[in-house]
Design a protein around this motif. Structure first.
Motif, PDB file in Angstrom:
ATOM      1  N   UNK A   1      98.202 101.898  22.762  1.00 54.17           N
ATOM      2  CA  UNK A   1      99.158 101.414  23.759  1.00 54.17           C
ATOM      3  C   UNK A   1      98.853 101.891  25.175  1.00 54.17           C
ATOM      4  N   UNK A   2      97.938 102.853  25.316  1.00 55.71           N
ATOM      5  CA  UNK A   2      97.494 103.282  26.644  1.00 55.71           C
ATOM      6  C   UNK A   2      95.976 103.451  26.610  1.00 55.71           C
ATOM      7  N   UNK A   3      95.312 103.408  27.765  1.00 50.36           N
ATOM      8  CA  UNK A   3      93.882 103.700  27.781  1.00 50.36           C
ATOM      9  C   UNK A   3      93.627 105.145  27.367  1.00 50.36           C
ATOM     10  N   UNK A   4      92.548 105.368  26.627  1.00 58.03           N
ATOM     11  CA  UNK A   4      92.132 106.725  26.287  1.00 58.03           C
ATOM     12  C   UNK A   4      90.693 106.930  26.746  1.00 58.03           C
ATOM     13  N   UNK A   5      90.310 108.192  26.872  1.00 60.29           N
ATOM     14  CA  UNK A   5      89.002 108.526  27.449  1.00 60.29           C
ATOM     15  C   UNK A   5      88.232 109.450  26.523  1.00 60.29           C
ATOM     16  N   UNK A   6      87.007 109.067  26.210  1.00 58.52           N
ATOM     17  CA  UNK A   6      86.084 109.938  25.493  1.00 58.52           C
ATOM     18  C   UNK A   6      85.289 110.686  26.558  1.00 58.52           C
ATOM     19  N   UNK A   7      85.629 111.948  26.760  1.00 55.53           N
ATOM     20  CA  UNK A   7      85.115 112.650  27.931  1.00 55.53           C
ATOM     21  C   UNK A   7      85.748 112.026  29.161  1.00 55.53           C
ATOM     22  N   UNK A   8      84.914 111.637  30.123  1.00 55.43           N
ATOM     23  CA  UNK A   8      85.454 110.984  31.320  1.00 55.43           C
ATOM     24  C   UNK A   8      85.198 109.482  31.314  1.00 55.43           C
ATOM     25  N   UNK A   9      84.848 108.937  30.132  1.00 52.63           N
ATOM     26  CA  UNK A   9      84.569 107.503  30.016  1.00 52.63           C
ATOM     27  C   UNK A   9      85.718 106.795  29.315  1.00 52.63           C
ATOM     28  N   UNK A  10      86.208 105.761  29.942  1.00 49.63           N
ATOM     29  CA  UNK A  10      87.296 104.998  29.341  1.00 49.63           C
ATOM     30  C   UNK A  10      86.824 104.305  28.073  1.00 49.63           C
ATOM     31  N   UNK A  11      87.745 104.136  27.125  1.00 50.68           N
ATOM     32  CA  UNK A  11      87.459 103.425  25.890  1.00 50.68           C
ATOM     33  C   UNK A  11      88.194 102.092  25.883  1.00 50.68           C
ATOM     34  N   UNK A  12      87.677 101.145  25.138  1.00 46.80           N
ATOM     35  CA  UNK A  12      88.366  99.878  24.938  1.00 46.80           C
ATOM     36  C   UNK A  12      89.530 100.109  23.981  1.00 46.80           C
ATOM     37  N   UNK A  13      90.753  99.833  24.430  1.00 48.33           N
ATOM     38  CA  UNK A  13      91.931 100.039  23.582  1.00 48.33           C
ATOM     39  C   UNK A  13      92.852  98.821  23.546  1.00 48.33           C
ATOM     40  N   UNK A  14      92.433  97.701  24.105  1.00 47.72           N
ATOM     41  CA  UNK A  14      93.296  96.520  24.108  1.00 47.72           C
ATOM     42  C   UNK A  14      93.510  96.026  22.680  1.00 47.72           C
ATOM     43  N   UNK A  15      94.736  95.618  22.384  1.00 49.65           N
ATOM     44  CA  UNK A  15      95.095  95.222  21.024  1.00 49.65           C
ATOM     45  C   UNK A  15      94.308  93.995  20.576  1.00 49.65           C
ATOM     46  N   UNK A  16      93.912  94.023  19.300  1.00 54.22           N
ATOM     47  CA  UNK A  16      93.192  92.897  18.720  1.00 54.22           C
ATOM     48  C   UNK A  16      93.599  92.730  17.259  1.00 54.22           C
ATOM     49  N   UNK A  17      93.731  91.486  16.810  1.00 49.57           N
ATOM     50  CA  UNK A  17      94.060  91.202  15.411  1.00 49.57           C
ATOM     51  C   UNK A  17      92.877  91.467  14.488  1.00 49.57           C
TER      52      UNK A  17
ATOM     53  N   UNK B   1      81.299 100.103  26.000  1.00 51.34           N
ATOM     54  CA  UNK B   1      80.423 101.270  26.052  1.00 51.34           C
ATOM     55  C   UNK B   1      79.096 100.930  26.729  1.00 51.34           C
ATOM     56  N   UNK B   2      78.570  99.758  26.458  1.00 54.06           N
ATOM     57  CA  UNK B   2      77.315  99.352  27.092  1.00 54.06           C
ATOM     58  C   UNK B   2      77.487  99.163  28.601  1.00 54.06           C
ATOM     59  N   UNK B   3      78.665  98.741  29.008  1.00 56.86           N
ATOM     60  CA  UNK B   3      78.945  98.624  30.442  1.00 56.86           C
ATOM     61  C   UNK B   3      78.835  99.982  31.114  1.00 56.86           C
ATOM     62  N   UNK B   4      79.380 101.016  30.472  1.00 54.71           N
ATOM     63  CA  UNK B   4      79.240 102.378  31.006  1.00 54.71           C
ATOM     64  C   UNK B   4      77.773 102.776  31.080  1.00 54.71           C
ATOM     65  N   UNK B   5      77.008 102.468  30.030  1.00 49.86           N
ATOM     66  CA  UNK B   5      75.595 102.839  29.974  1.00 49.86           C
ATOM     67  C   UNK B   5      74.809 102.186  31.107  1.00 49.86           C
ATOM     68  N   UNK B   6      75.026 100.884  31.309  1.00 53.68           N
ATOM     69  CA  UNK B   6      74.300 100.158  32.349  1.00 53.68           C
ATOM     70  C   UNK B   6      74.729 100.625  33.732  1.00 53.68           C
ATOM     71  N   UNK B   7      76.016 100.935  33.883  1.00 57.09           N
ATOM     72  CA  UNK B   7      76.511 101.414  35.169  1.00 57.09           C
ATOM     73  C   UNK B   7      75.865 102.749  35.541  1.00 57.09           C
ATOM     74  N   UNK B   8      75.636 103.603  34.539  1.00 54.37           N
ATOM     75  CA  UNK B   8      75.078 104.925  34.801  1.00 54.37           C
ATOM     76  C   UNK B   8      73.563 104.901  34.946  1.00 54.37           C
ATOM     77  N   UNK B   9      72.890 104.073  34.172  1.00 56.03           N
ATOM     78  CA  UNK B   9      71.426 104.123  34.117  1.00 56.03           C
ATOM     79  C   UNK B   9      70.733 102.883  34.676  1.00 56.03           C
TER      80      UNK B   9
END
Length: 246
Positions: free
Chosen positions: A127-143, A156-164
């Motif tokens: 119900x809220x965003x959560x963070x693994x370390x300082x990286x946001x995780x996908x938490x939007x509801x899905x069936x 997660x790949x978006x974080x990877x490409x943004x950093x590297x």
């Protein structure tokens, strides 16, 4: 601090523990009846820090409601009144040693968490965003677990490409992973009448986020960044922890 018990007087504040991104410490207070109580506090800065402490509080609260003897009790989270852009997470203090918890007790408590949890929406997510370390995780509801897993991996790949920066191998492999591998492995789990129960998971369960309560000998977990998922999605981190016992 408003989150401390009414009338509590701070006796001492000292650094405690270690964090790559936060300032952590122990607060000792004297209550109105003369007894003493200790709290653990984590402090983070800026808007991301606010989201991180909020996500940790909600995660730890959800876990505490199911297995209260295996996590420090969350007390509150918020923003300093007099220090701009400074945010805190507060919980009870537990004496935790560096040893890994008893693996039998630990896996039993983890099983209770997965079996007894129930997604409030019946979906995967949180119900809220959560963070693994300082990286946001996908938490939007899905069936669908397949859809949730795929979106979480894309995130997660978006974080990877943004950093590297752009990566040719990711460009080549991504269509194969998302169009072939994930549907082939996960879609059968939700086909022909089969279904997956969304279970509450810790989110970052490895040996560094576990310990043993030296007072009760109970296994303890902390630093959660939870969401409702397939109960086996955290298996790889659990294997990392148990492998050190072999």
């Amino acid at each position: 601090m408003l989150e401390l018990p009414y009338g509590a007087k701070i006796v001492s504040v000292e650094n405690h523990g270690f964090s790559f991104r936060a300032t952590t410490g122990r607060i000792d207070v004297k209550l109105m009846d003369g007894s003493r109580q200790r709290f653990f506090m984590k402090v983070l800065l800026e808007e991301r820090g606010r989201a991180m402490v909020h996500g940790e509080f909600e995660s730890m609260t959800a876990i505490y409601n199911l297995i209260p003897n295996s996590v420090p009790k969350p007390i509150g989270w918020g923003t300093y009144e007099t220090i701009p852009d400074t945010h805190f997470f507060l919980c009870e203090f537990k004496d935790i040693d560096q040893e890994l918890p008893d693996i039998g007790k630990f896996t039993e408590r983890l099983g209770d968490l997965h079996k007894n949890s129930k997604s409030p929406t019946g979906k995967f997510g949180f119900h809220v965003p959560t963070y693994n370390g300082n990286l946001s995780q996908h938490t939007e509801w899905s069936d669908s677990w397949e859809n949730f897993f795929a979106e979480a991996l894309r995130h997660a790949l978006t974080h990877e490409i943004s950093a590297r920066g752009p990566n040719e191998e990711i460009d080549i492999l991504s269509p194969i992973i998302f169009d072939i591998v994930i549907p082939r492995l996960l879609r059968p789990l939700e086909s022909e009448g089969r279904s997956i129960k969304p279970c509450l998971v810790h989110g970052d369960l490895w040996y560094g986020n576990t310990g043993r309560d030296t007072t009760t000998d109970n296994p303890i977990m902390f630093d959660a960044c939870s969401f409702y998922a397939h109960n086996e999605c955290m298996l790889y981190t659990l294997i990392q922890s148990t492998a050190l016992l072999i």
